[in-house]
Scaffold this motif. Sequence first.
Motif, PDB file in Angstrom:
ATOM      1  N   ALA A 212       0.847  -1.209   0.000  1.00  0.00           N
ATOM      2  CA  ALA A 212       0.000   0.000   0.000  1.00  0.00           C
ATOM      3  C   ALA A 212       0.876   1.251   0.000  1.00  0.00           C
ATOM      4  CB  ALA A 212      -0.926  -0.011   1.215  1.00  0.00           C
ATOM      5  N   ARG A 213       1.964   1.248   0.774  1.00  0.00           N
ATOM      6  CA  ARG A 213       2.883   2.389   0.793  1.00  0.00           C
ATOM      7  C   ARG A 213       3.464   2.627  -0.602  1.00  0.00           C
ATOM      8  NH1 ARG A 213       6.265   0.748   6.052  1.00  0.00           N
ATOM      9  NH2 ARG A 213       4.842  -1.010   5.936  1.00  0.00           N
ATOM     10  N   GLN A 214       3.800   1.533  -1.269  1.00  0.00           N
ATOM     11  CA  GLN A 214       4.422   1.682  -2.592  1.00  0.00           C
ATOM     12  C   GLN A 214       3.415   2.179  -3.621  1.00  0.00           C
ATOM     13  OE1 GLN A 214       6.641  -2.023  -3.180  1.00  0.00           O
ATOM     14  NE2 GLN A 214       7.622  -1.704  -1.197  1.00  0.00           N
ATOM     15  N   ILE A 215       2.169   1.695  -3.543  1.00  0.00           N
ATOM     16  CA  ILE A 215       1.139   2.182  -4.476  1.00  0.00           C
ATOM     17  C   ILE A 215       0.874   3.669  -4.213  1.00  0.00           C
ATOM     18  CG2 ILE A 215      -1.303   1.968  -5.134  1.00  0.00           C
ATOM     19  CD1 ILE A 215      -1.039  -1.075  -4.620  1.00  0.00           C
ATOM     20  N   ALA A 216       0.826   4.047  -2.931  1.00  0.00           N
ATOM     21  CA  ALA A 216       0.595   5.460  -2.595  1.00  0.00           C
ATOM     22  C   ALA A 216       1.721   6.334  -3.158  1.00  0.00           C
ATOM     23  CB  ALA A 216       0.490   5.633  -1.078  1.00  0.00           C
ATOM     24  N   LEU A 217       2.962   5.879  -3.012  1.00  0.00           N
ATOM     25  CA  LEU A 217       4.097   6.660  -3.545  1.00  0.00           C
ATOM     26  C   LEU A 217       4.054   6.732  -5.065  1.00  0.00           C
ATOM     27  CD1 LEU A 217       7.490   5.871  -1.741  1.00  0.00           C
ATOM     28  CD2 LEU A 217       6.333   8.070  -1.977  1.00  0.00           C
ATOM     29  N   GLN A 218       3.690   5.616  -5.713  1.00  0.00           N
ATOM     30  CA  GLN A 218       3.564   5.636  -7.181  1.00  0.00           C
ATOM     31  C   GLN A 218       2.570   6.718  -7.597  1.00  0.00           C
ATOM     32  OE1 GLN A 218       2.340   1.575  -7.553  1.00  0.00           O
ATOM     33  NE2 GLN A 218       4.417   0.777  -7.476  1.00  0.00           N
TER      34      GLN A 218
END
Length: 302
Positions: A212-218
């Motif tokens: 989820a953190r990585q999708i948010a950063l993307q």
Amino acid sequence: MPPYIGRFAPSPTGPLHAGSLVAALASWLDARAHDGIWLVRIEDVDFTRIQPGAGQRILQQLADCGLLPDQVPVWQSQRGAAYQYALDALIRADLAYPCACSRSEILTVLAQQGRLPARGQEPVYPGTCRAGLNGRAARAWRVRLPEDAGQPLHWCDRWMGAQSQVLSQEVGDFVLKRADGVWAYQLAVVVDDAAQGVTDVVRGEDLSSSTARQIALQRLLGLPTLRYLHTPLVLDAQGEKLSKHLGAQAFVAGRQSVQAALCVLGLDVQADTLPELLAQAVHAWRGSRLRALPAAQAPRPA
Ligand code: GLU
């Protein structure tokens, strides 16, 4: 079939063990089953944890198992300029801010709020430096999560099914660059996956809580969202995840270790030689996992 680029991204904190072989093999199988490209990226940003020589040893272990990358491996220690560029873009958009808090200060604030983390959990940053440093010295950089981080972020994992996480409640504004100058895994992985054109992340289940953190950063960086598949973990006799820093043994490269890893992935294939075993495994993976591939998501307008 859409273009497929997958990757295996080990941290060279020691040689690969039986658990990391499962993740490596799954990402290789998924790429081969899609006639895609398979990359290896050595995630050696955290100089406090890496073991000298482990990156080369990992590449040799993979080669000994017949897992050869399609391009020259990327080493994250060479990619600092790209991470700085991404951090600068977030700072300019007011999506990142400097933080002066030490871990003990964060825990003190959380204790006052009755929000101390449960054992084994990471503290949720209470947002102390969101409004400014108040004259304190900056130590780290954090993302400024947008308002929608109070809602569940949903994604569909190709192995684990529907997943969701409420980032502001479960994680808080997470670190992008640490106080010791080390780039945070979350930022480095998002920047590199995008720079390498990765479409599919296949990795161990312990990393699903980072997704989820990585999708948010993307989304904040205007980058495409990838497809994810998290593989089952290999547990030791005590039911604990095999882990390099807990001293898990390097596997003995060759057909038997590959066969055992395939079993963890639910692939019951037999062959006398390693090349035959791998060919059969690609065929079996095609039958069991390929139909589940959803379309990759385009980036949302910034
Ligand atoms: N470097 C990470 C690890 O070895 C994995 C990164 C990833 O696959 O996203 O745990």
